[in-house]
Motif scaffolding. Structure first.
Motif, PDB file in Angstrom:
ATOM      1  N   LEU A 192       0.864  -1.185   0.000  1.00  0.00           N
ATOM      2  CA  LEU A 192       0.000   0.000   0.000  1.00  0.00           C
ATOM      3  C   LEU A 192       0.897   1.231   0.000  1.00  0.00           C
ATOM      4  O   LEU A 192       1.875   1.277   0.760  1.00  0.00           O
ATOM      5  CB  LEU A 192      -0.900   0.033   1.246  1.00  0.00           C
ATOM      6  CG  LEU A 192      -2.167  -0.808   1.254  1.00  0.00           C
ATOM      7  CD1 LEU A 192      -2.921  -0.593   2.569  1.00  0.00           C
ATOM      8  CD2 LEU A 192      -3.070  -0.493   0.071  1.00  0.00           C
ATOM      9  N   LEU A 244      -7.373  -7.355   7.327  1.00  0.00           N
ATOM     10  CA  LEU A 244      -7.194  -5.907   7.435  1.00  0.00           C
ATOM     11  C   LEU A 244      -8.259  -5.192   6.608  1.00  0.00           C
ATOM     12  O   LEU A 244      -8.657  -5.675   5.543  1.00  0.00           O
ATOM     13  CB  LEU A 244      -5.814  -5.504   6.931  1.00  0.00           C
ATOM     14  CG  LEU A 244      -4.629  -5.798   7.851  1.00  0.00           C
ATOM     15  CD1 LEU A 244      -3.325  -5.387   7.178  1.00  0.00           C
ATOM     16  CD2 LEU A 244      -4.780  -5.065   9.184  1.00  0.00           C
ATOM     17  N   ALA A 301      -8.209  -0.638   1.996  1.00  0.00           N
ATOM     18  CA  ALA A 301      -7.817   0.775   1.940  1.00  0.00           C
ATOM     19  C   ALA A 301      -6.984   1.017   0.684  1.00  0.00           C
ATOM     20  O   ALA A 301      -6.359   0.091   0.142  1.00  0.00           O
ATOM     21  CB  ALA A 301      -7.016   1.153   3.184  1.00  0.00           C
ATOM     22  N   LEU A 306      -1.832   3.806   3.077  1.00  0.00           N
ATOM     23  CA  LEU A 306      -1.582   3.597   4.499  1.00  0.00           C
ATOM     24  C   LEU A 306      -2.348   4.582   5.373  1.00  0.00           C
ATOM     25  O   LEU A 306      -2.762   4.241   6.482  1.00  0.00           O
ATOM     26  CB  LEU A 306      -0.074   3.704   4.781  1.00  0.00           C
ATOM     27  CG  LEU A 306       0.770   2.538   4.277  1.00  0.00           C
ATOM     28  CD1 LEU A 306       2.256   2.845   4.441  1.00  0.00           C
ATOM     29  CD2 LEU A 306       0.417   1.247   5.013  1.00  0.00           C
ATOM     30  N   LEU A 345      -5.740   3.156   5.732  1.00  0.00           N
ATOM     31  CA  LEU A 345      -5.705   1.980   6.604  1.00  0.00           C
ATOM     32  C   LEU A 345      -5.585   2.401   8.059  1.00  0.00           C
ATOM     33  O   LEU A 345      -6.275   1.848   8.933  1.00  0.00           O
ATOM     34  CB  LEU A 345      -4.529   1.087   6.214  1.00  0.00           C
ATOM     35  CG  LEU A 345      -4.322  -0.161   7.082  1.00  0.00           C
ATOM     36  CD1 LEU A 345      -5.544  -1.070   7.037  1.00  0.00           C
ATOM     37  CD2 LEU A 345      -3.061  -0.915   6.645  1.00  0.00           C
ATOM     38  N   TYR A 346      -4.735   3.380   8.328  1.00  0.00           N
ATOM     39  CA  TYR A 346      -4.553   3.867   9.699  1.00  0.00           C
ATOM     40  C   TYR A 346      -5.871   4.407  10.259  1.00  0.00           C
ATOM     41  O   TYR A 346      -6.254   4.102  11.392  1.00  0.00           O
ATOM     42  CB  TYR A 346      -3.475   4.942   9.714  1.00  0.00           C
ATOM     43  CG  TYR A 346      -3.158   5.513  11.075  1.00  0.00           C
ATOM     44  CD1 TYR A 346      -2.909   4.683  12.162  1.00  0.00           C
ATOM     45  CD2 TYR A 346      -3.084   6.896  11.278  1.00  0.00           C
ATOM     46  CE1 TYR A 346      -2.601   5.202  13.412  1.00  0.00           C
ATOM     47  CE2 TYR A 346      -2.770   7.426  12.525  1.00  0.00           C
ATOM     48  CZ  TYR A 346      -2.536   6.578  13.580  1.00  0.00           C
ATOM     49  OH  TYR A 346      -2.244   7.093  14.824  1.00  0.00           O
ATOM     50  N   GLN A 364      -8.893   3.578   9.410  1.00  0.00           N
ATOM     51  CA  GLN A 364      -9.849   2.497   9.653  1.00  0.00           C
ATOM     52  C   GLN A 364      -9.465   1.673  10.886  1.00  0.00           C
ATOM     53  O   GLN A 364     -10.343   1.228  11.642  1.00  0.00           O
ATOM     54  CB  GLN A 364      -9.952   1.602   8.419  1.00  0.00           C
ATOM     55  CG  GLN A 364     -10.605   2.302   7.233  1.00  0.00           C
ATOM     56  CD  GLN A 364     -10.979   1.333   6.133  1.00  0.00           C
ATOM     57  OE1 GLN A 364     -11.859   0.495   6.310  1.00  0.00           O
ATOM     58  NE2 GLN A 364     -10.302   1.433   5.000  1.00  0.00           N
TER      59      GLN A 364
END
Length: 230
Positions: free
Chosen positions: A66, A150, A153, A156, A159-160, A162
Motif C-alpha cells: 500500500l 485488514l 484501503a 496507508l 488503513l490507519y 480504519q
C-alpha cells in the motif's frame, strides 16, 4: 487501561496482519526510557505493569503493498505483554513519544487481547513534533479469537484511519471525518466524567434546594451527552 480509555460499543474485532509484515523484535525498555523522557515514577509503572514489549509488525509499502500518504509512511504494530490487566496510559504515551510513527498497540494478558491506539500525527505548528491525543481501547477478546482481514484501503493513511475507527466507542456520523469523530468522542468522554461526579454529589447532598439545582444541572448535562451520542 486506566479509566481515561473508553471501550467501544461497536462490534469488537482483532485483525490478522500479513506474515510478510512480521518483525517480531523485542524492544528493550531502556530504549523507551532514553527516547521517551521517562522519569523514575513512570519507570516504576513500566516495571510493575509491563512484562515485554515487542515490535510485532511493520505495515509499509514494501510489506503490504500500500502506498504511503501524507504523514503515514508506516504503521507499527506493537505487542505489549502485561503483568496486570491495568495499564497506565502514560506508559503508552512514553512509547509513542519515543517512536515518531503511528502505532497500534495490542495488549495481552491472561489469554486475552485488546487493541489500543491514539490518533498520532505531526503537529501543524512544528512538523518535528507529534500530537498524541487520548487513548481509546477495544474490549478484551480471547487471544485465540478469529481474526479479521485488514480493512480495505487505498493507502496507508486510509488503513490507519480504519484501524483507529475500529477501537472507537461509536461509529462515525455520516460524512464525519476521523478528526471530527475524535473531537466529538473526546468531548463526550469529558461530559461523561462530569456526569459521574455530579451524580456522586447528588447522592451525598441532603439539602433539598441544592438537590433541585444539581438535578437541573444533571438534566442539562444528559441532554448534551444524548446529542453527542446520537
Amino acid at each position: 487501561m486506566s479509566q481515561a480509555a473508553v471501550t467501544p460499543t461497536v462490534t469488537p474485532a482483532l485483525f490478522s496482519f500479513p506474515p510478510q509484515a512480521k518483525v517480531g523484535r523485542v524492544v528493550a525498555k531502556n530504549k523507551i526510557y532514553e527516547r521517551g523522557s521517562v522519569g523514575s515514577t513512570l519507570r516504576d509503572k513500566f516495571v510493575a505493569q509491563v512484562e515485554q514489549i515487542t515490535w510485532a509488525y511493520k505495515l509499509a509499502p514494501e510489506t503490504i503493498n500500500l502506498p504511503a500518504r501524507g504523514s503515514v509512511v508506516e504503521i507499527q504494530i506493537f505487542d505489549i505483554t502485561l503483568k496486570t490487566a491495568e495499564l497506565d496510559e502514560e506508559v503508552l504515551r512514553a512509547i509513542d513519544r519515543a517512536i515518531p510513527l503511528p502505532i497500534i498497540f495490542q495488549l495481552h494478558h491472561e489469554q486475552r487481547t485488546r487493541m489500543v491506539a491514539t490518533f498520532k500525527r505531526p503537529s501543524e505548528a512544528d512538523a518535528s513534533k507529534w500530537v498524541i491525543d487520548g487513548y481509546f481501547a477495544g474490549v478484551w477478546l480471547a487471544a485465540d479469537a478469529e481474526r479479521q482481514p485488514l480493512p480495505v484501503a487505498l493507502d496507508l493513511h486510509g488503513l490507519y484511519e480504519q484501524l483507529l475507527r475500529s477501537v472507537l466507542p461509536q461509529p462515525a456520523r455520516l460524512g464525519e471525518s476521523l478528526l471530527e469523530q475524535l473531537q466529538r468522542l473526546t468531548q463526550l468522554r469529558s461530559l461523561q466524567g462530569e456526569q459521574c461526579k455530579l451524580e456522586a454529589r447528588l447522592r451525598k447532598e441532603i439539602q433539598f434546594n441544592r438537590k433541585v439545582e444539581l438535578n437541573a444541572q444533571l438534566r442539562a448535562l444528559n441532554t448534551q451527552i444524548d446529542q453527542l451520542s446520537a
